[in-house]
Design a protein around this motif. Structure first.
Motif, mmCIF file in Angstrom:
data_model
loop_
_atom_site.group_PDB
_atom_site.id
_atom_site.type_symbol
_atom_site.label_atom_id
_atom_site.label_comp_id
_atom_site.label_asym_id
_atom_site.label_seq_id
_atom_site.Cartn_x
_atom_site.Cartn_y
_atom_site.Cartn_z
ATOM 1 N N LEU A 72 0.640 4.409 -2.665
ATOM 2 C CA LEU A 72 0.479 5.814 -2.292
ATOM 3 C C LEU A 72 1.566 6.673 -2.932
ATOM 4 N N GLU A 73 2.784 6.187 -2.912
ATOM 5 C CA GLU A 73 3.889 6.943 -3.497
ATOM 6 C C GLU A 73 3.706 7.101 -5.004
ATOM 7 N N LEU A 105 -6.794 5.095 0.538
ATOM 8 C CA LEU A 105 -6.533 6.147 -0.438
ATOM 9 C C LEU A 105 -7.358 7.397 -0.148
ATOM 10 N N ARG A 139 1.079 9.759 -5.772
ATOM 11 C CA ARG A 139 1.483 11.145 -5.491
ATOM 12 C C ARG A 139 2.104 11.811 -6.725
ATOM 13 N N ALA A 182 -5.619 9.262 2.512
ATOM 14 C CA ALA A 182 -4.385 9.894 2.047
ATOM 15 C C ALA A 182 -4.639 11.034 1.061
ATOM 16 N N THR A 198 0.822 -1.203 0.000
ATOM 17 C CA THR A 198 0.000 0.000 0.000
ATOM 18 C C THR A 198 0.860 1.260 0.000
#
Length: 376
Positions: free
Chosen positions: A276-277, A310, A280, A313, A272
């Motif tokens: 996320l990275e 997500l 971005r 974030a 995960t």
């Protein structure tokens, strides 16, 4: 209208509006009922198509056509809405008609039982958009396949799945499913659900399901797939949840989005944090989290957990969950447009349709011809 910029790309010349309305009278909507506000009686030169659906306590209207004509039609309808509460749910430009063969004639019922209103108030806007998305996705699949429920493709699913499960058989995609991506999406979805039903009935096991998926994936690859568009009018991220192995729905979704002119990045990171990275770096691109299509995901499944992570974030980002419970595979580009082009439940009679019609005329003419009209 500013929300339409994301997917317009300067090439879209058709306008699409999604309306919702409260059912009149105590007797709810019924199959074959005449469409409220006399949409069907509009002059033929309006060149409008679409679909009208009877929900449990109201109506869902999808109306599409040339911008000036659509706005003129809405201006003609709006005075009649004084007797009813009719709202504009979504409006935006589109590349092509979604229901080109369906003139605005009769209402149809839909299996979804959700209500448009809670007590005397409208349901939350996001809930209404999701309801509209599911309903019109179902209808669009029927439309694209020429009434899929009775089509030859559906009749061929059981035999095709049996051949996928036989090691010595050589299945081939039906010609329609090979050559038409929309038909392919419907056929593939029916095959996956057939596999899920057979597994649930203990007719086959996990190994057989995996074999069938591998062979189906190979057939899809050989049938050809769209490439990334050279001049994309938007970017979308497709994310496979960590641990999820069912890839076919993701592949078909990516194909359909690319066919619609969108650039697609498929993210297959195993953790995960890595997902996320990766997101971005994608600058606010909408995110679709793939879910299983052989059977509906259980509560708290991989896709559901990833969507929640997500959303925490990226609270301001459009994040949608795919999978069997999200509706048919087809027309994901239209789903994104419904969310992007939301109108905020504007009352239909409160819109300046003459001004919108003038703006639509300028958009259809283009910058140079529009300028010549202004200064002539």
């Amino acid at each position: 209208m500013g929300a339409t910029a994301d997917f317009s790309g300067g090439r879209q010349r058709l306008l699409r509006a999604v309306l919702i309305g409260r059912a009149a009278g105590a007797e709810g909507p019924r199959r074959g009922a005449t469409i409220r506000h006399d949409l069907a009686a509009l002059p033929g030169d309006f060149a409008l198509s679409g679909a009208t659906v009877a929900a449990s306590d109201g109506w869902l209207h999808w109306v599409e056509g040339p911008g000036p004509q659509l706005c003129a039609a809405m201006a003609q309808i709006a005075p009649d809405t004084l007797r009813e509460d009719v709202r504009l749910l979504s409006v935006g430009w589109t590349d092509k008609r979604r229901f080109a063969r369906w003139p605005l004639l009769r209402a149809v019922e839909h299996q979804h039982a959700a209500r448009l209103r809670t007590a005397a108030a409208w349901s939350p806007e996001a809930d209404l958009i999701r309801l509209a998305m599911l309903v019109f996705d179902d209808l669009a699949q029927d439309h694209a396949l020429g009434s899929f429920a009775q089509s030859d493709l559906l009749h061929r699913v059981p035999d095709f799945v049996e051949k996928l499960l036989e090691c010595d058989a050589e299945p081939t995609l039906p010609v329609t499913a090979r050559d038409d991506l929309q038909a392919r999406a419907g056929f593939v979805e029916a095959c996956l659900q057939r596999l899920g039903q057979m597994q649930e009935a203990a007719v086959i096991g996990l190994a057989e399901v995996a074999l069938a998926q591998t062979r189906l994936n190979s057939l899809l690859q050989r049938a050809g797939r769209p490439s990334q568009p050279l001049d994309p009018r938007g970017r979308v991220c497709l994310v496979l949840p960590p641990g999820e192995t069912e890839m076919i729905g993701t592949i078909v979704t990516a194909d359909l989005l690319r066919l619609a002119g969108l650039s697609v990045r498929v993210i297959l990171d195993a953790e995960t944090g890595d997902i996320l990275e990766s997101l971005r770096h994608e600058a606010d691109a909408p995110v679709i989290v793939s879910g299983p299509r052989i059977r509906a995901e259980t509560s708290g499944g991989r896709a559901t957990r990833l969507v929640a992570a997500l959303q925490r974030a990226f609270p301001d980002r459009l994040i949608l969950q795919g999978g069997l419970s999200s509706g048919p595979l087809g027309d994901w580009a239209e789903r994104l447009a419904l969310f992007r082009h939301r109108a905020g439940l504007v009352p239909l009679r409160g819109i300046d349709w003459a001004a919108m019609g003038s703006l639509s005329t300028l958009v259809e003419l283009g910058p140079q011809r529009g300028a010549s009209c202004i200064f002539s």
